[in-house]
Design an enzyme around this catalytic site. Structure first.
Site, PDB file in Angstrom:
ATOM      1  N   HIS A  25      80.079 -13.410  64.969  1.00  0.00           N
ATOM      2  CA  HIS A  25      79.092 -12.539  64.312  1.00  0.00           C
ATOM      3  C   HIS A  25      78.980 -12.780  62.813  1.00  0.00           C
ATOM      4  O   HIS A  25      77.913 -12.572  62.238  1.00  0.00           O
ATOM      5  CB  HIS A  25      79.413 -11.070  64.572  1.00  0.00           C
ATOM      6  CG  HIS A  25      79.067 -10.609  65.969  1.00  0.00           C
ATOM      7  ND1 HIS A  25      79.561 -11.223  67.096  1.00  0.00           N
ATOM      8  CD2 HIS A  25      78.268  -9.610  66.417  1.00  0.00           C
ATOM      9  CE1 HIS A  25      79.084 -10.605  68.174  1.00  0.00           C
ATOM     10  NE2 HIS A  25      78.300  -9.629  67.782  1.00  0.00           N
ATOM     11  N   HIS A  54      75.378 -13.302  61.933  1.00  0.00           N
ATOM     12  CA  HIS A  54      74.618 -12.382  61.070  1.00  0.00           C
ATOM     13  C   HIS A  54      74.015 -13.146  59.895  1.00  0.00           C
ATOM     14  O   HIS A  54      72.888 -12.863  59.462  1.00  0.00           O
ATOM     15  CB  HIS A  54      75.520 -11.262  60.551  1.00  0.00           C
ATOM     16  CG  HIS A  54      75.809 -10.203  61.582  1.00  0.00           C
ATOM     17  ND1 HIS A  54      76.797  -9.267  61.432  1.00  0.00           N
ATOM     18  CD2 HIS A  54      75.226  -9.939  62.773  1.00  0.00           C
ATOM     19  CE1 HIS A  54      76.817  -8.467  62.494  1.00  0.00           C
ATOM     20  NE2 HIS A  54      75.878  -8.860  63.315  1.00  0.00           N
TER      21      HIS A  54
HETATM   22  N1  GLY Z   1      79.583  -5.289  68.995  1.00  0.00           N
HETATM   23  C1  GLY Z   1      80.851  -5.159  68.380  1.00  0.00           C
HETATM   24  C2  GLY Z   1      81.466  -3.815  68.515  1.00  0.00           C
HETATM   25  O1  GLY Z   1      80.936  -2.921  69.136  1.00  0.00           O
HETATM   26  O2  GLY Z   1      82.502  -3.582  67.954  1.00  0.00           O
END
Ligand code: GLY
Ligand code: NAD
Length: 365
Positions: A250, A254
């Protein structure tokens, strides 16, 4: 078709995740014993509402609820203050009370915005998630992360706020576009890499059946992913440790999404490329071999996801965007890196030169 119910255990904020086919029909019945207030503000968007809103409203009315509907425009670039305020306005203009509920009917964008509105309105009203994308069913609707984007970074404004129930109807996935379905598969693959090597192998073997949206395969998939997520969130709701593993890929993803402009690269697409960059970084750091990187890349490719980032941004652009990530601590970028499939850890103190090397290795020529 079997209906599966999975509890997420968080003391007095525990709730059920209900998984199965045709659950929208019985939504009102399911919510009736759970919600004291009778007012429900249903938030959806211009794509999902024409397909599913009438069915949901009928079910809620049959169970004695009154409803107000808010239909947002569709897209990641509306996940911002301006459109969050539309939910606030409708709720307040309709004199909704503290016992009222905000119900999100849609994908992760509608879910994240509705949850943040529910956390803020009257200092917190009931929240129910009815996720209709694969990504929101396996990830976004579970665990209570809510929020909106800032022009400088994804999901930088928000709150932890748990729903009272999550109801996922597998039939809704039939109308999802192939691109959005694949986007959700990125988060599915993530669970295999960080947590469950057998599940990763299952995905390798069953990708054709998954892409055909075979009902039994999808129910198994949703149940496995939600079980892992429920375990992780029950251990670490506020992301002080283990939960950070769910952010594999991520930090890179991101940055890719932000630089490309919200909505141009889908969230799951950014995560998919990000997981390959993270695996490459893990290989550079000696945490896994190149064969593991290739296995991850192949599964992502088989899920019809992109495997390299657009080339019009430099590794320095990425580093700058990554520096605004929520996981940055004491000015240091922190990333999740896999070891063997099924194992991952959080790392800081990674030399920027190695991060840039991993990015460059998986950017388009
Ligand atoms: N999508 C990552 C979390 O909910 O921590
Ligand atoms: P999305 O909500 O934009 O939905 C994708 C597309 O599918 C949209 O065009 C939507 O209108 C359409 N759609 C939704 N359901 C449909 C259906 N059943 N049939 C046809 N079309 C349908 O995106 P998403 O992929 O669901 O979620 C991405 C968002 O979720 C991002 O904003 C991301 O940051 C967030 N997210 C949040 C968490 C969390 O823990 N809160 C986790 C992961 C992702």
């Amino acid at each position: 078709m079997t209906i599966k119910t999975l509890p997420l255990l968080l003391g007095d904020r525990s709730y059920d995740i209900v998984i199965g086919a045709n659950l929208l029909e019985s939504l009102g019945e399911r919510l009736q014993p759970l919600l004291l207030g009778r007012q429900i503000c249903v938030v959806s968007n211009k794509t999902v509402a024409p397909i599913y809103l009438a069915q949901v409203i009928d079910s809620l009315h049959s169970s004695g609820f009154s409803t107000v509907e808010i239909i947002l425009p569709d897209g990641e670039n509306y996940k911002n203050w301006e459109y969050l305020a539309k939910i606030f306005d409708a709720f307040i203009e309709n004199s909704f009370e503290r016992s009222a509920t905000i119900l999100a009917l849609g994908g992760g964008v509608v879910g994240d915005m509705s949850g943040y509105a529910a956390a803020s309105l009257l200092r917190g009203v009931n929240f129910v998630q009815v996720p209709t994308t694969l990504l929101s069913q396996v990830d976004a609707s579970v665990g209570g992360k809510t929020g909106i984007n800032h022009p400088l970074g994804k999901n930088l404004i928000g709150a932890f706020y748990q729903p009272k129930m999550v109801v996922m109807d597998t039939e809704t996935l039939k109308t999802l576009s192939p691109r959005d379905f694949s986007s959700g598969l990125a988060e599915v693959i993530k669970y295999g890499i960080i947590w469950d090597a057998d599940f990763f192998s299952y995905l390798e073997k069953n990708m054709p059946a998954i892409l055909k949206k075979d009902a039994a395969t999808l129910t198994h998939l949703l149940y496995t992913c939600c079980s892992i997520k429920a375990d992780v969130v029950a251990q670490d709701e506020r992301e002080t440790g283990t939960r950070a593993l769910l952010n594999l890929g991520h930090t890179f993803g991101h940055a890719i999404e932000t630089l490309a402009g919200y909505g141009n690269i889908l969230h799951g697409e950014g995560v998919a490329i990000g997981m390959i960059m993270a695996a490459q970084l893990a290989q550079i750091r000696g945490l896994c071999d190149q064969q593991t990187v290739e296995r991850i890349k192949q599964l992502i490719k088989n899920a019809n996801l992109p495997v390299s980032a657009p080339n019009h941004f430099s590794p320095d652009d990425y580093l700058k965007a990554m520096g605004r990530d929520k996981k940055v601590s004491a000015g240091k970028i922190r990333v999740i890196l896999n070891g063997k499939i099924g194992q991952a850890k959080i790392y800081s103190d990674i030399p920027h030169s190695q991060i840039k090397q991993a990015i460059a290795a998986h950017s388009e020529e």
